[in-house]
Structure formats: structure tokens, C-alpha cells
Design a protein around this motif. Structure first.
Motif, mmCIF file in Angstrom:
data_model
loop_
_atom_site.group_PDB
_atom_site.id
_atom_site.type_symbol
_atom_site.label_atom_id
_atom_site.label_comp_id
_atom_site.label_asym_id
_atom_site.label_seq_id
_atom_site.Cartn_x
_atom_site.Cartn_y
_atom_site.Cartn_z
ATOM 1 N N TRP A 1 0.619 -1.358 0.100
ATOM 2 C CA TRP A 1 0.028 0.179 0.059
ATOM 3 C C TRP A 1 1.304 1.001 0.160
ATOM 4 O O TRP A 1 0.375 2.282 -0.314
ATOM 5 C CB TRP A 1 -1.075 0.439 1.787
ATOM 6 C CG TRP A 1 -1.816 1.004 1.391
ATOM 7 C CD1 TRP A 1 -1.276 2.302 1.902
ATOM 8 C CD2 TRP A 1 -2.768 1.359 1.009
ATOM 9 N NE1 TRP A 1 -2.304 3.165 1.953
ATOM 10 C CE2 TRP A 1 -3.173 2.902 1.656
ATOM 11 C CE3 TRP A 1 -3.470 1.122 -0.605
ATOM 12 C CZ2 TRP A 1 -4.399 3.563 0.356
ATOM 13 C CZ3 TRP A 1 -4.829 1.418 -1.020
ATOM 14 C CH2 TRP A 1 -4.930 3.006 -0.519
ATOM 15 N N ALA A 2 1.633 1.120 1.120
ATOM 16 C CA ALA A 2 2.483 2.351 1.148
ATOM 17 C C ALA A 2 3.244 2.952 -0.411
ATOM 18 O O ALA A 2 3.218 4.727 -0.780
ATOM 19 C CB ALA A 2 3.277 2.524 2.137
ATOM 20 N N PRO A 3 4.052 2.197 -0.463
ATOM 21 C CA PRO A 3 4.747 2.190 -1.573
ATOM 22 C C PRO A 3 4.090 3.027 -2.731
ATOM 23 O O PRO A 3 4.714 3.603 -4.322
ATOM 24 C CB PRO A 3 5.734 1.307 -2.078
ATOM 25 C CG PRO A 3 5.391 0.309 -1.689
ATOM 26 C CD PRO A 3 5.319 0.823 -0.383
ATOM 27 N N ALA A 4 3.089 2.397 -3.377
ATOM 28 C CA ALA A 4 2.082 2.349 -4.663
ATOM 29 C C ALA A 4 1.698 3.766 -3.782
ATOM 30 O O ALA A 4 1.365 3.994 -5.529
ATOM 31 C CB ALA A 4 1.194 1.080 -5.357
ATOM 32 N N THR A 5 0.889 4.085 -2.777
ATOM 33 C CA THR A 5 0.571 5.203 -2.960
ATOM 34 C C THR A 5 1.384 6.436 -3.052
ATOM 35 O O THR A 5 0.874 7.393 -3.874
ATOM 36 C CB THR A 5 0.131 5.351 -1.592
ATOM 37 O OG1 THR A 5 -0.995 4.285 -1.122
ATOM 38 C CG2 THR A 5 -0.577 6.877 -1.130
ATOM 39 N N CYS A 6 2.408 5.925 -2.415
ATOM 40 C CA CYS A 6 3.743 7.098 -2.681
ATOM 41 C C CYS A 6 4.311 7.422 -4.111
ATOM 42 O O CYS A 6 4.420 8.549 -5.252
ATOM 43 C CB CYS A 6 4.752 6.648 -2.109
ATOM 44 S SG CYS A 6 6.240 8.246 -2.395
ATOM 45 N N PHE A 7 4.316 5.817 -5.444
ATOM 46 C CA PHE A 7 3.771 5.984 -6.600
ATOM 47 C C PHE A 7 3.229 6.866 -7.414
ATOM 48 O O PHE A 7 2.985 8.042 -7.979
ATOM 49 C CB PHE A 7 4.123 5.403 -7.134
ATOM 50 C CG PHE A 7 4.642 4.799 -8.268
ATOM 51 C CD1 PHE A 7 5.584 5.305 -8.968
ATOM 52 C CD2 PHE A 7 3.542 4.581 -9.037
ATOM 53 C CE1 PHE A 7 5.771 4.922 -11.178
ATOM 54 C CE2 PHE A 7 3.802 5.060 -10.461
ATOM 55 C CZ PHE A 7 4.802 5.053 -11.150
ATOM 56 N N VAL A 8 1.837 6.623 -6.556
ATOM 57 C CA VAL A 8 0.646 7.648 -7.300
ATOM 58 C C VAL A 8 1.173 8.671 -7.324
ATOM 59 O O VAL A 8 0.762 9.687 -8.117
ATOM 60 C CB VAL A 8 -0.439 7.224 -7.054
ATOM 61 C CG1 VAL A 8 -1.605 8.239 -7.498
ATOM 62 C CG2 VAL A 8 -0.325 5.909 -7.598
ATOM 63 N N VAL A 9 1.349 9.366 -5.878
ATOM 64 C CA VAL A 9 1.175 11.042 -5.699
ATOM 65 C C VAL A 9 2.369 11.259 -5.946
ATOM 66 O O VAL A 9 2.401 12.807 -6.831
ATOM 67 C CB VAL A 9 1.612 10.923 -3.773
ATOM 68 C CG1 VAL A 9 1.758 12.747 -3.672
ATOM 69 C CG2 VAL A 9 0.152 10.797 -3.371
ATOM 70 N N GLY A 10 3.526 10.745 -6.091
ATOM 71 C CA GLY A 10 5.196 11.578 -6.851
ATOM 72 C C GLY A 10 4.627 11.651 -8.478
ATOM 73 O O GLY A 10 4.444 12.583 -8.653
ATOM 74 N N THR A 11 4.185 10.726 -9.226
ATOM 75 C CA THR A 11 3.830 10.606 -10.892
ATOM 76 C C THR A 11 2.506 11.622 -10.742
ATOM 77 O O THR A 11 3.020 12.233 -11.700
ATOM 78 C CB THR A 11 3.422 9.246 -10.663
ATOM 79 O OG1 THR A 11 4.558 8.404 -10.699
ATOM 80 C CG2 THR A 11 3.815 8.780 -12.433
ATOM 81 N N LEU A 12 1.907 11.631 -10.099
ATOM 82 C CA LEU A 12 0.820 12.711 -10.242
ATOM 83 C C LEU A 12 2.025 14.365 -10.479
ATOM 84 O O LEU A 12 1.450 14.910 -11.269
ATOM 85 C CB LEU A 12 -0.280 12.901 -9.352
ATOM 86 C CG LEU A 12 -1.456 11.385 -9.800
ATOM 87 C CD1 LEU A 12 -2.570 11.347 -8.902
ATOM 88 C CD2 LEU A 12 -2.159 11.692 -11.570
ATOM 89 N N GLY A 13 2.711 14.034 -9.321
ATOM 90 C CA GLY A 13 3.013 15.515 -9.862
ATOM 91 C C GLY A 13 4.071 15.854 -10.436
ATOM 92 O O GLY A 13 4.422 16.696 -10.921
ATOM 93 N N TRP A 14 5.293 14.471 -10.938
ATOM 94 C CA TRP A 14 6.008 14.561 -11.816
ATOM 95 C C TRP A 14 4.968 15.408 -12.847
ATOM 96 O O TRP A 14 5.432 16.087 -13.314
ATOM 97 C CB TRP A 14 6.756 13.189 -11.536
ATOM 98 C CG TRP A 14 7.589 13.925 -13.077
ATOM 99 C CD1 TRP A 14 9.073 13.336 -12.668
ATOM 100 C CD2 TRP A 14 7.406 13.187 -14.498
ATOM 101 N NE1 TRP A 14 9.425 13.170 -13.683
ATOM 102 C CE2 TRP A 14 8.749 13.320 -15.420
ATOM 103 C CE3 TRP A 14 6.435 12.349 -15.492
ATOM 104 C CZ2 TRP A 14 8.622 12.540 -16.579
ATOM 105 C CZ3 TRP A 14 6.344 12.839 -16.594
ATOM 106 C CH2 TRP A 14 7.846 12.379 -16.952
ATOM 107 N N LEU A 15 3.813 14.642 -13.204
ATOM 108 C CA LEU A 15 3.446 14.676 -15.038
ATOM 109 C C LEU A 15 2.689 16.132 -14.627
ATOM 110 O O LEU A 15 3.118 16.761 -15.370
ATOM 111 C CB LEU A 15 1.986 13.618 -14.497
ATOM 112 C CG LEU A 15 2.360 12.615 -14.931
ATOM 113 C CD1 LEU A 15 0.785 11.855 -14.781
ATOM 114 C CD2 LEU A 15 2.856 11.998 -16.267
ATOM 115 N N VAL A 16 2.056 16.660 -13.359
ATOM 116 C CA VAL A 16 1.990 17.855 -13.261
ATOM 117 C C VAL A 16 3.164 19.356 -14.116
ATOM 118 O O VAL A 16 3.229 19.966 -14.553
ATOM 119 C CB VAL A 16 1.232 18.243 -12.224
ATOM 120 C CG1 VAL A 16 1.315 20.167 -12.524
ATOM 121 C CG2 VAL A 16 0.124 18.063 -11.794
#
Length: 346
Positions: free
Chosen positions: A245-260
Motif C-alpha cells: 500500500w505505502a510504496p504504491a501510494t507514494c508512487f501515485v502521488v509522486g507521479t501525479l506531481g511529476w506529470l504536472v
């Protein structure tokens, strides 16, 4: 007339990419055969050291940084981006998991503390050493990350290889003890995630590679932000907090930030970030699906299953989206690197 030894050397040299072999094959064969008697060449073969040297050269030339065709330059840059992202995620997860374990054990009474310590004692000296190593060695992930961003390559490589070792134990331990592994698919997926991170760092940051990539902003602040997101995902939603759960959540948040951040940049010099994140997302999706597979036929809370399924869907959508971004950035008109990996921010 070609001797058997020369033919064997040329077979080994086929490990090298075409562009390098066309330029250097004849010279390399001449060097290998320079001081060998022609009469004995049919009874000889390349040494193990020579084959290993060519294999290492094949990795360096396929993950090139300069003076190579564009596909190899892009591949090398993508692997270095993947190594940076993956090791950062591994580092944040390792630190947060252990901080939360210690916090829980030390703030919920003597019984919880004794239970925590019992995991390292009471099973004999060898199991105790193994359990200590499994708990301590992953703390080398942050060492590897900070060594990498400060271009201390040898320290980074040794650190991540040692940090990845505990991921093998859930698979190797049952084989050595004769017991049945508890969740072999999840253990295999998690080991693949760890070793892909470590080997990408070792392969991508070879001696001919450019200076190591650095995250946008201070490495310390980026690492702290990842720790905050990872820890918050477990503290705020403890019912969802399985190992994926935690690494996947961090990936999701970080990737959304990277895309922006990426969409606001006119410069596409960081084009290889998208394929690197897509590959990392695929690995995390494999871990997420493997965790779900272990729950088949097991009574688990509906919230846990629902949250895991939702996370798997989000990971899938992000991987597809990153694939679209990567195709746009790396296309003939994209702005990916052509001759050198000069990216300093990801």
C-alpha cells in the motif's frame, strides 16, 4: 583462413551492439589474437575473464551516454531515471516502515516492546542474525540514494545490492528450512522490485555514464516528502496498510506531481522520465496484484480488498498515461536526449 578461436571470439563479440561492433570488432579480434600461435588457435577458446569483460562492455555500450545512436542513448537515460526513482521509493519505504514499527512498539506498553524484540531472539543464534540483517540491511537504501545523487557510484552500488538481499529471504528461507513459503507470488514480485531497482543502478551508472541525475529540488527535501507521503498513507489509512500500500501510494502521488511539473516545461530534456516511471509503475502493479492474489479464499476486510483494487486500477491508468507521454516525448519530434545524457533534474 579463419581459425576456430577467431570464430569463437567473434561469437562472443556478438554480445555488443551493432554500432560498436562495426567500429571496433576487427581491432578487438586482432588484439585478442595478437600473441597467440596460429597452430594452437584451434585448441583454444576465450577465457571466462574475457567473456565477462565483453559482457560488461555490452552493458555499457547498450546503456550509452554519448557518441552512440539515439536509441541506446535513450535507453541508458531511461535506466538511470528508473534507478533514481526506484531507489528513492525503496529508501522512503524502508525508513518509514522501521520508524513506524519502533514508534508502535515503544509507545504501546511493555508487551508490544517485548513482542518486537522477540522477533530477533529466542530462535537460536542463526535465525536471530538473519532477522537482524533482514531488519537492518534495507536501511542501506537511503544510503544508496544519497550516495547516488552525490555521484558516489561505488558506495551507491554496494549499498543497494546489500539492501536488496533481504528480499530474497522469504523465497530462500523456506527452501533452507523445509517449510512452505507463506506468499510465494508476493515474495517473488517484491524481490523482483528490489533487485530491478538495485541492478538498474549498477548497470546504468557504469564508468562511462555521465554524472548522476538529481531530483528537481533538494535531494533531502524530496526524500523527506516521499517519507511524509509514505508514512501518512499508513497512519491515516491503517486498514489499507499491507506491504504494497505505502510504496504504491507514494508512487501515485509522486507521479501525479511529476506529470504536472512535466506538462508545464517547454524543455523536454527530461523525456526519459516517463518511460522510467512507466516501468516502475508496472513493477508496483505486479506487487499490488500479487498481494491481492494471496488474499484469494482468505477472509479479509472488504475495505482492504476494495482499497487494493482501487489502487491497482489507478496504477494501471497511470502506467497507460505514462506510456502515452513517453511515446510523445521520445518520438521523432520529441525532445529526448540525442548525444548526451545532460539531464540534471527529473
Amino acid at each position: 583462413m579463419t581459425t576456430l578461436l577467431e570464430a569463437r571470439y567473434r561469437t562472443v563479440l556478438r554480445l555488443l551492439p551493432d554500432y560498436y561492433r562495426r567500429a571496433r570488432e576487427e581491432e578487438m579480434v586482432e588484439v585478442y589474437l595478437w600473441d597467440l600461435d596460429r597452430d594452437t588457435q584451434d585448441q583454444s577458446r576465450p577465457t571466462l575473464g574475457e567473456v565477462a569483460s565483453v559482457a560488461a562492455l555490452a552493458v555499457r555500450t547498450r546503456l550509452a551516454a554519448a557518441g552512440a545512436p539515439r536509441p541506446y542513448v535513450l535507453l541508458g537515460s531511461a535506466v538511470r531515471h528508473f534507478a533514481l526513482f526506484a531507489v528513492l521509493l525503496q529508501a522512503a519505504t524502508a525508513v518509514v516502515d522501521r520508524v513506524l514499527q519502533l514508534t508502535w512498539a515503544s509507545t504501546h506498553g511493555a508487551r508490544e516492546w517485548d513482542l518486537f524484540l522477540s522477533g530477533f531472539a529466542g530462535h537460536g543464534p542463526t535465525p536471530a542474525v538473519v532477522e537482524i540483517a533482514v531488519w537492518v540491511l534495507p536501511l542501506l537504501w537511503p544510503v544508496g540514494f544519497f550516495a547516488l545523487v552525490h555521484d558516489r557510484r561505488r558506495l551507491a552500488q554496494v549499498s543497494v545490492l546489500l539492501a536488496a538481499l533481504p528480499s530474497v529471504w522469504p523465497l530462500a528461507g523456506p527452501l533452507l528450512s523445509g517449510t512452505v513459503p507463506g506468499a510465494p507470488w508476493f515474495a517473488a514480485a517484491f524481490a523482483l522490485f528490489a533487485w530491478a531497482s538495485a541492478l538498474a543502478l549498477c548497470a546504468g551508472h557504469h564508468r562511462d555514464a555521465p554524472a548522476a541525475l538529481r531530483p528537481a529540488g533538494s535531494p533531502g527535501l524530496v526524500f523527506a516528502a516521499c517519507c511524509v507521503v509514505t508514512g501518512a498513507s499508513e497512519v491515516l489509512l491503517p486498514a489499507m496498510a499491507d506491504a504494497a500500500w505505502a510504496p504504491a501510494t507514494c508512487f501515485v502521488v509522486g507521479t501525479l506531481g511529476w506529470l504536472v511539473w512535466h506538462t508545464r516545461r517547454a524543455d523536454r530534456s527530461a523525456a526519459c522520465g516517463a518511460p522510467a516511471l512507466a516501468a516502475l509503475g508496472l513493477l508496483l502493479l505486479a506487487v499490488r496484484v500479487a498481494a491481492l492474489y494471496t488474499w484469494l479464499g482468505v477472509p479479509v476486510p472488504a475495505a482492504l480488498v476494495g482499497g487494493a483494487l482501487a489502487q491497482a486500477v489507478v496504477l494501471t491508468l497511470l502506467v497507460v498515461g505514462l506510456g502515452v507521454v513517453a511515446r510523445r516525448d521520445l518520438g521523432p519530434r520529441g525532445g529526448g536526449p540525442h548525444a548526451a545524457d545532460v539531464t540534471r533534474g527529473t
